[in-house]
Design a protein around this motif. Structure first.
Motif, PDB file in Angstrom:
ATOM      1  N   PHE A  17       0.841  -1.188   0.000  1.00 16.69           N
ATOM      2  CA  PHE A  17       0.000   0.000   0.000  1.00 16.69           C
ATOM      3  C   PHE A  17       0.881   1.245   0.000  1.00 16.69           C
ATOM      4  N   GLN A  55      -9.439 -10.008  -0.383  1.00 17.02           N
ATOM      5  CA  GLN A  55      -9.826  -8.907  -1.263  1.00 17.02           C
ATOM      6  C   GLN A  55      -9.151  -9.022  -2.625  1.00 17.02           C
ATOM      7  N   SER A  56      -7.913  -9.485  -2.630  1.00 19.06           N
ATOM      8  CA  SER A  56      -7.212  -9.637  -3.909  1.00 19.06           C
ATOM      9  C   SER A  56      -7.834 -10.749  -4.744  1.00 19.06           C
ATOM     10  N   ARG A  59     -10.719  -9.313  -6.233  1.00 17.09           N
ATOM     11  CA  ARG A  59     -10.309  -8.136  -7.042  1.00 17.09           C
ATOM     12  C   ARG A  59     -11.009  -6.871  -6.551  1.00 17.09           C
ATOM     13  N   PRO A  62      -8.280  -1.772  -2.554  1.00 16.60           N
ATOM     14  CA  PRO A  62      -8.354  -0.325  -2.772  1.00 16.60           C
ATOM     15  C   PRO A  62      -7.327   0.121  -3.817  1.00 16.60           C
ATOM     16  N   ARG A  63      -7.550   1.297  -4.398  1.00 20.34           N
ATOM     17  CA  ARG A  63      -6.714   1.748  -5.515  1.00 20.34           C
ATOM     18  C   ARG A  63      -5.280   2.055  -5.096  1.00 20.34           C
ATOM     19  N   ILE A  64      -5.059   2.306  -3.798  1.00 18.16           N
ATOM     20  CA  ILE A  64      -3.694   2.590  -3.350  1.00 18.16           C
ATOM     21  C   ILE A  64      -2.866   1.320  -3.204  1.00 18.16           C
ATOM     22  N   THR A  66      -1.010  -2.186  -4.525  1.00 21.96           N
ATOM     23  CA  THR A  66      -0.328  -2.764  -5.689  1.00 21.96           C
ATOM     24  C   THR A  66      -0.102  -4.241  -5.403  1.00 21.96           C
ATOM     25  N   SER A  88      -8.914  -6.854 -15.480  1.00 19.03           N
ATOM     26  CA  SER A  88      -9.242  -5.487 -15.104  1.00 19.03           C
ATOM     27  C   SER A  88     -10.159  -5.510 -13.883  1.00 19.03           C
ATOM     28  N   GLN A  89      -9.933  -4.589 -12.945  1.00 19.08           N
ATOM     29  CA  GLN A  89     -10.670  -4.614 -11.674  1.00 19.08           C
ATOM     30  C   GLN A  89     -12.167  -4.434 -11.862  1.00 19.08           C
ATOM     31  N   ASP A  90     -12.594  -3.728 -12.897  1.00 15.99           N
ATOM     32  CA  ASP A  90     -14.017  -3.486 -13.121  1.00 15.99           C
ATOM     33  C   ASP A  90     -14.493  -4.027 -14.465  1.00 15.99           C
TER      34      ASP A  90
END
Length: 629
Positions: A17, A55-56, A59, A62-64, A66, A88-90
């Motif tokens: 993060f 969460q990974s 997917r 949070p955007r912060i 990596t 892709s996340q979305d």
């Protein structure tokens, strides 16, 4: 191991993060697998990276954040292998997997479910997104799933809002939402953390049955080793983002190799502990209560033997079932019904029972936050008895200094806008204790007593861990030198290692400062470790009260026996009996033996003395010999 045999395979996963102070590595080259139709338990403390891994997989980082490495999902429906991290996340590819092929149960159902939509709407919405079905078909599938997860009246539950459900029922709704599309993999993130042992046993049995029925795999994230021993096939132990140990549940429990895993097991309170034996916390907290003796504490145990005497306390609440227009003939809900008990000076009285049994209402009445309908509460100060219910003005303020409370949730009970210095000094200022200089000395002494460095005084609560926040809550309760401390579920949301720290701290403070505790909990192993005597509460009444060793070894009341039978042990040789029906109906009086329930003539129940301070609620004409196990 053939790679294709794994439903989910995580390889060299690293997650970091981007923070203001620099990069934080939450997960470091973690590798684990989940086999089809099996349960893999991911075990570790808060902050170890368990939830970040889940969460990974979904997917939803949070955007912060990596992430690097590979998360390979082998979908048995399509036969294709997908690297989830490469999607892709979305994008449409991950949306076809997330919620449909991989479901997730979140830790806190109250915040995960929308308060503005009914349970039925939220569960059926998943079908709207992922399945091509008519409205009638979605309704039928949702009703079927609600029935499957244990709602006795699914049509009624469909129209209810989350706030109308108990904690256990909300968790069932969350499970229905995660399973409505019959996923191949279910991620369960601490699904039973804050639930009662009986509700926990129901949820575990439900998850196990659904897993077998749907041939579903599960990644179970938990810090409860008792749950792991009863549910898991494989165990992965994680510490500070690194995998410490992994293997079949048999090897992990019978031959633990890593010191961290052995330390976790030693931190769990269990019923076989010897008198005086301490929990072995992973990181011991230095406690120095001697600093408090001249400021807020005293080892003086002189005074009346009974500190607090509660007699026939009753409290009812009027409920609304039909919106704001209540039927005039609707009977009020009796939350506390003729409760009587004494708390002796220097002892710890444990109060146990399921959610909704009236434990917290009793504690609020002792603190004068709720006024009972009838009964008496007398606090026996060293200077004389005080009628708690009639105390007013200055007398009430003095009383509240002598009875303090440690709350269940340290996050919501500590002001986020106040520093620790202000939080600990506030009670002293309100009660006019000392000068600014002496108050500062007391605050420093309190910090040392709970094992926190005084240089943290200018920090805010959000910068502390859960265990540290709970220690701050304990320090605030000690600030005025109380004689009685009411602990309302003080460790229910903490990891076992942090829980061991807090329980040892409370024991040390009791010994050093001569404190008296009312310890409220639904965790029987914790109460067994802390309490001298235990009162068991069910449906607003105390059904059994006895010294700890008698109640835990020879319980008489069927409700007490059901509670003890529902406790999951971190021991493979003592499995939980999922087939026992008591767990699902522990508080249903119709399942109790006749001598423990009112007869047809309406004869009431009364506490029967079995000797040695052992009381059980039964019929007046019951034979004492029949009551003994």
């Amino acid at each position: 191991m053939i790679r294709g045999a794994d439903l989910l395979r995580i390889e060299d996963l690293s997650i970091s993060f981007a923070m203001l102070g620099g990069r934080v590595d939450a997960v470091k080259k973690a590798s684990l697998r989940v086999l089809p139709g099996k349960v893999t338990a991911l075990v570790g403390e808060s902050g170890s990276g368990k939830s970040v891994i889940s969460q990974s997989v979904m997917r939803i980082l949070p955007r912060i954040a990596t992430a690097s490495g590979r998360i390979l999902f082998n979908d048995p429906l399509t036969g294709r292998q997908t690297d989830i991290l490469a999607l892709s996340q979305d994008g449409p590819d991950i949306r076809a997997i997330r919620g449909r092929r991989i479901g997730k149960i979140f830790q806190e159902p109250m915040t995960s479910l929308s308060p503005l939509h009914t349970v039925g709407d939220q569960v059926s919405e998943v079908l709207t997104i992922h399945e091509d079905m008519s409205r009638a078909e979605r309704y039928e599938r949702t009703i079927e799933m609600l029935r499957l997860v244990g709602f006795a009246k699914p049509e009624r539950a469909f129209r209810m809002y989350p706030f109308e459900l108990s904690g256990g029922m909300r968790q069932r709704a969350m499970i229905a939402l995660a399973l409505i599309c019959r996923p191949a993999l279910l991620i369960a993130d601490e699904p039973t953390t804050a639930l009662d042992v009986t509700i926990q046993a129901q949820i575990l049995r439900l998850l196990r049955d659904l897993q077998h029925e749907l041939n579903m795999a599960m990644l179970l994230i938990t810090h409860d080793l008792g749950v792991v021993a009863n549910v898991a096939d494989e165990v992965v132990v994680i510490y500070h983002g690194e995998i410490m140990e992994a293997g079949p549940v048999e090897d992990i429990f019978r031959r633990p190799a890593h010191p961290y895993l052995r330390g976790l097991m030693a931190a769990v309170p269990h019923f076989d502990m010897k008198p005086g034996e301490r929990l072995k916390a992973l990181r011991e907290v230095p406690v120095n209560a001697s600093h408090l003796l001249g400021t807020v504490g005293s080892r003086d145990r002189t005074g009346p033997e009974i500190v607090l005497s509660v007699r026939d306390v009753t409290k009812s609440f009027q409920i609304r079932k039909a919106g704001f227009f209540r039927r005039p003939d609707e009977a009020p809900l009796r939350a506390v019904d003729s409760v009587s008990f004494d708390i002796r000076r220097g002892e710890c009285l444990g109060l146990v029972g399921e959610s909704g049994c009236g434990k917290t209402t009793v504690s609020k009445m002792l603190m004068r936050a709720v006024t009972p309908d009838s009964g008496s509460i007398v606090f026996n100060d060293r200077k004389g008895p005080i009628d708690v219910l009639k105390a007013e003005g200055g007398e009430l303020q003095k009383l509240r200094a002598k009875i303090q409370m440690v709350f269940q949730d340290p996050v919501s009970s500590l002001s986020p806008r106040m520093t620790v210095q202000n939080i600990l000094a506030e009670p002293l200022e309100i009660h006019g204790r000392g000068t600014p200089k002496s108050r500062q000395e007391t605050v420093v002494a309190l910090m040392e007593a709970i094992g926190l460095n005084s240089r943290y005084l200018n920090r805010y609560p959000h910068s502390f861990s859960g265990g540290q926040r709970q220690r701050i809550g304990i320090a605030r309760a000690l600030a005025l030198g109380p004689e009685l401390l009411i602990c309302d579920e003080p460790v229910s949301s903490l990891d076992v290692s942090v829980q061991a720290q807090i329980l040892n701290l409370l024991k040390d403070l009791q010994k050093d400062l001569g404190l008296t505790y009312l310890f409220i909990s639904h965790n029987l192993a914790v109460v067994d470790y802390m309490a001298d005597r235990i009162a068991v509460m069910c449906a607003g009444r105390i059904v059994e009260l006895a010294p700890r060793e008698i109640l835990m070894r020879a319980p008489v009341h069927p409700y007490t026996r059901s509670l003890l039978a529902a406790v999951p042990f971190p021991d493979l040789d003592r499995p939980l009996d999922f087939s026992a029906s008591q767990a699902a109906n522990a508080s249903d009086m119709r399942n109790w033996a006749p001598q423990f329930r009112r007869d047809e003539a309406g004869e009431g129940l009364t506490p029967i003395d079995l000797g040695a301070g052992h009381l059980v609620l039964a019929r007046r004409n019951a034979d004492v010999r029949e009551l003994r196990p």
